[in-house]
Write an enzyme that holds these catalytic residues in place. Sequence first.
Site, PDB file in Angstrom:
ATOM      1  N   ASP A 102     -12.587  66.461 -24.205  1.00  0.00           N
ATOM      2  CA  ASP A 102     -13.509  67.486 -23.729  1.00  0.00           C
ATOM      3  C   ASP A 102     -12.988  68.880 -24.086  1.00  0.00           C
ATOM      4  O   ASP A 102     -12.082  69.400 -23.437  1.00  0.00           O
ATOM      5  CB  ASP A 102     -13.678  67.354 -22.211  1.00  0.00           C
ATOM      6  CG  ASP A 102     -14.536  68.455 -21.604  1.00  0.00           C
ATOM      7  OD1 ASP A 102     -15.175  69.201 -22.366  1.00  0.00           O
ATOM      8  OD2 ASP A 102     -14.550  68.558 -20.363  1.00  0.00           O
ATOM      9  N   GLU A 162      14.792  80.260 -34.660  1.00  0.00           N
ATOM     10  CA  GLU A 162      15.913  80.207 -33.723  1.00  0.00           C
ATOM     11  C   GLU A 162      15.353  80.550 -32.345  1.00  0.00           C
ATOM     12  O   GLU A 162      15.212  81.716 -31.990  1.00  0.00           O
ATOM     13  CB  GLU A 162      17.009  81.203 -34.118  1.00  0.00           C
ATOM     14  CG  GLU A 162      17.643  80.929 -35.469  1.00  0.00           C
ATOM     15  CD  GLU A 162      18.652  82.004 -35.848  1.00  0.00           C
ATOM     16  OE1 GLU A 162      18.827  82.980 -35.080  1.00  0.00           O
ATOM     17  OE2 GLU A 162      19.280  81.874 -36.913  1.00  0.00           O
ATOM     18  N   GLU A 218      15.462  80.804 -28.499  1.00  0.00           N
ATOM     19  CA  GLU A 218      16.395  80.907 -27.377  1.00  0.00           C
ATOM     20  C   GLU A 218      15.698  80.560 -26.060  1.00  0.00           C
ATOM     21  O   GLU A 218      14.474  80.660 -25.955  1.00  0.00           O
ATOM     22  CB  GLU A 218      16.970  82.321 -27.313  1.00  0.00           C
ATOM     23  CG  GLU A 218      17.761  82.696 -28.566  1.00  0.00           C
ATOM     24  CD  GLU A 218      18.000  84.189 -28.700  1.00  0.00           C
ATOM     25  OE1 GLU A 218      18.982  84.567 -29.376  1.00  0.00           O
ATOM     26  OE2 GLU A 218      17.219  84.985 -28.150  1.00  0.00           O
ATOM     27  N   GLU A 237      24.204  81.725 -25.309  1.00  0.00           N
ATOM     28  CA  GLU A 237      23.799  83.033 -25.829  1.00  0.00           C
ATOM     29  C   GLU A 237      24.301  84.166 -24.932  1.00  0.00           C
ATOM     30  O   GLU A 237      24.965  83.951 -23.929  1.00  0.00           O
ATOM     31  CB  GLU A 237      22.278  83.102 -26.018  1.00  0.00           C
ATOM     32  CG  GLU A 237      21.813  82.879 -27.455  1.00  0.00           C
ATOM     33  CD  GLU A 237      22.301  83.953 -28.426  1.00  0.00           C
ATOM     34  OE1 GLU A 237      22.828  85.003 -27.983  1.00  0.00           O
ATOM     35  OE2 GLU A 237      22.176  83.741 -29.647  1.00  0.00           O
ATOM     36  N   GLU A 241      20.961  78.477 -27.056  1.00  0.00           N
ATOM     37  CA  GLU A 241      20.222  78.367 -28.326  1.00  0.00           C
ATOM     38  C   GLU A 241      20.646  77.102 -29.038  1.00  0.00           C
ATOM     39  O   GLU A 241      21.832  76.754 -29.050  1.00  0.00           O
ATOM     40  CB  GLU A 241      20.492  79.587 -29.207  1.00  0.00           C
ATOM     41  CG  GLU A 241      19.775  79.559 -30.549  1.00  0.00           C
ATOM     42  CD  GLU A 241      20.076  80.786 -31.401  1.00  0.00           C
ATOM     43  OE1 GLU A 241      20.306  80.622 -32.610  1.00  0.00           O
ATOM     44  OE2 GLU A 241      20.103  81.908 -30.845  1.00  0.00           O
ATOM     45  N   HIS A 245      13.924  84.238 -33.657  1.00  0.00           N
ATOM     46  CA  HIS A 245      14.109  84.757 -35.002  1.00  0.00           C
ATOM     47  C   HIS A 245      13.629  83.700 -35.995  1.00  0.00           C
ATOM     48  O   HIS A 245      14.028  82.539 -35.898  1.00  0.00           O
ATOM     49  CB  HIS A 245      15.576  85.083 -35.252  1.00  0.00           C
ATOM     50  CG  HIS A 245      16.195  85.906 -34.162  1.00  0.00           C
ATOM     51  ND1 HIS A 245      17.519  85.790 -33.787  1.00  0.00           N
ATOM     52  CD2 HIS A 245      15.662  86.847 -33.344  1.00  0.00           C
ATOM     53  CE1 HIS A 245      17.777  86.618 -32.803  1.00  0.00           C
ATOM     54  NE2 HIS A 245      16.661  87.268 -32.506  1.00  0.00           N
ATOM     55  N   ARG A 269      21.608  93.089 -37.502  1.00  0.00           N
ATOM     56  CA  ARG A 269      20.789  92.450 -36.481  1.00  0.00           C
ATOM     57  C   ARG A 269      19.962  93.439 -35.670  1.00  0.00           C
ATOM     58  O   ARG A 269      19.222  93.036 -34.778  1.00  0.00           O
ATOM     59  CB  ARG A 269      21.686  91.605 -35.564  1.00  0.00           C
ATOM     60  CG  ARG A 269      22.355  90.473 -36.310  1.00  0.00           C
ATOM     61  CD  ARG A 269      23.344  89.694 -35.465  1.00  0.00           C
ATOM     62  NE  ARG A 269      24.108  88.772 -36.310  1.00  0.00           N
ATOM     63  CZ  ARG A 269      23.733  87.552 -36.622  1.00  0.00           C
ATOM     64  NH1 ARG A 269      22.597  87.076 -36.157  1.00  0.00           N
ATOM     65  NH2 ARG A 269      24.475  86.782 -37.388  1.00  0.00           N
ATOM     66  N   GLU A 325      14.730  86.951 -42.516  1.00  0.00           N
ATOM     67  CA  GLU A 325      14.672  86.595 -41.101  1.00  0.00           C
ATOM     68  C   GLU A 325      13.881  87.665 -40.355  1.00  0.00           C
ATOM     69  O   GLU A 325      14.318  88.822 -40.271  1.00  0.00           O
ATOM     70  CB  GLU A 325      16.086  86.486 -40.528  1.00  0.00           C
ATOM     71  CG  GLU A 325      16.130  86.208 -39.031  1.00  0.00           C
ATOM     72  CD  GLU A 325      17.526  86.382 -38.443  1.00  0.00           C
ATOM     73  OE1 GLU A 325      17.689  86.163 -37.225  1.00  0.00           O
ATOM     74  OE2 GLU A 325      18.452  86.764 -39.195  1.00  0.00           O
ATOM     75  N   ARG A 347      12.982  89.028 -36.983  1.00  0.00           N
ATOM     76  CA  ARG A 347      13.664  88.876 -35.705  1.00  0.00           C
ATOM     77  C   ARG A 347      12.803  89.265 -34.497  1.00  0.00           C
ATOM     78  O   ARG A 347      13.206  89.072 -33.349  1.00  0.00           O
ATOM     79  CB  ARG A 347      14.943  89.728 -35.701  1.00  0.00           C
ATOM     80  CG  ARG A 347      15.963  89.246 -36.706  1.00  0.00           C
ATOM     81  CD  ARG A 347      17.185  90.152 -36.753  1.00  0.00           C
ATOM     82  NE  ARG A 347      17.878  90.253 -35.480  1.00  0.00           N
ATOM     83  CZ  ARG A 347      18.735  89.365 -35.007  1.00  0.00           C
ATOM     84  NH1 ARG A 347      19.014  88.257 -35.708  1.00  0.00           N
ATOM     85  NH2 ARG A 347      19.333  89.539 -33.844  1.00  0.00           N
TER      86      ARG A 347
END
Length: 474
Positions: free
Chosen positions: A51, A129, A131, A212, A220, A269, A340, A359, A361
């Site tokens: 449904d 990645e 977390e 982490e 992670e 990430h 980072r 990457e 992030r």
Amino acid sequence: MSAQNVLNTIKEKGIEWVDFRFVDLSGRAHHISLPASEVEEETFVNGVAFDGSSITGFKGIEESDMVMLPDTESVYVDPFTAHPTLIVMCNIYTPDGERYDRDPRGIAQKAEEYLQSAGVGTTAFFAPESEFFIFDEVRFESGQNKSSYFVDSEEAHWNSNKQEEGGNLGFKVGHKGGYVPVGPTDSQQDIRSEMCRLLMESGLRIERHHHEVATAGQGEINFRFDTLTKTADNLMKYKYIVQNTARQYGKVATFMPKPLFGDNGSGMHVHQSIFNGSEPLFYEKGGYANLSELALNYIGGILYHAPALIALTNPSTNSFKRLVPGYEAPVNLVFSKGNRSAAVRIPVAAVTPKGCRIEFRTPDSTANPYLAFAAMLMAGLDGIKKKIDPRALGYGPLDKNIYELSDAEKGEIRSVPGSLDEALNALEADYEFLTEGGVFTKEFIDNYIGLKRDEAKAVSIRIHPHEYSLYFDL
């Protein structure tokens, strides 16, 4: 795997139930279970009815009949059910056999098809990645005359003076002090290892796990990259196994981006690259971070469309509690190698030509992975198509700690939207890159924006407890 092979698996493993699953717009999985004795080859041709009007954002009650068509390549044995159960991911179709344009998994597959039709490459690879926090207790309520939440963890620094059964043994995780300590400070080694064991038994290739940065049980687990739709399937499997393993330990896992005030939040990430057959298209020796021009154009598309993209990669009001400076959150729309603090990072440590990737992030795990990965690919492909040069547009490279720049220097850097409403405004103004090749439809985007605006309004009109601290005595 063919339908017959699935039936053979059912017989070999003594499966009693087959669990057919699909994913709604928010990224939540839903399921219908059939006795294994009722599952035949025709089931994989005709599908399983459900449904659609009972699923938020799908169909109205006057056109509610929908069909799940099983994908025989997505099966795995449920590690938690008392009765042996086989899980099968499904695509959604209308009763007349048409692919449903609001099916997130179908959109992911259309994005992969568009990549090939665009003549750029054959395969896009993704690796998130994701977390999460593991808490010992969670309580919350939101009513007319009260609003509150409470979370607790035995390893949180605020419990350093708490009276505990058997005595408080110390070794709590300090504020922002949780990055990869050994036990006894890291009290969750075994639970993460058990999660990894079950993930590996369910077909994922696990690369590593660790504690982490944040206090109170942030962790992670990294699993191996795969193609776009398969990676989204794997992330759904990952979240299912993480959350249910935590429950077996008498704990609770959440992928909420910012469950704690004043400490690091949980991101997702997303590493990504494009291949043409076996040839990696993002690598060029001698280029910046050994990136090809095609890769730089892909980055250009991601950063140029980022304000709109974030409505799909960070689609909760809580997402923007994480996207603030000072907590390693990538709020600045620049790219950099190894840095980072940039929204787009290019990993450079121990990277081979085939491992060359970018990457992004900024995303978090409130994103529907099928929609988020598809949207990222479409933004990157638009950058390739239009040869968007991120260097010419002021997106870097910036190989400095952005958080340590002067205010004048920071003023030159474009930031992510400050709220879900701002991101939705950006998506309303910039969505054509998503509709290329019919991957997303305008109707889907309008419907999605409407649903998300309802969420944002539901939060904005409610009284926040901190407002009492600020204003009650005025």
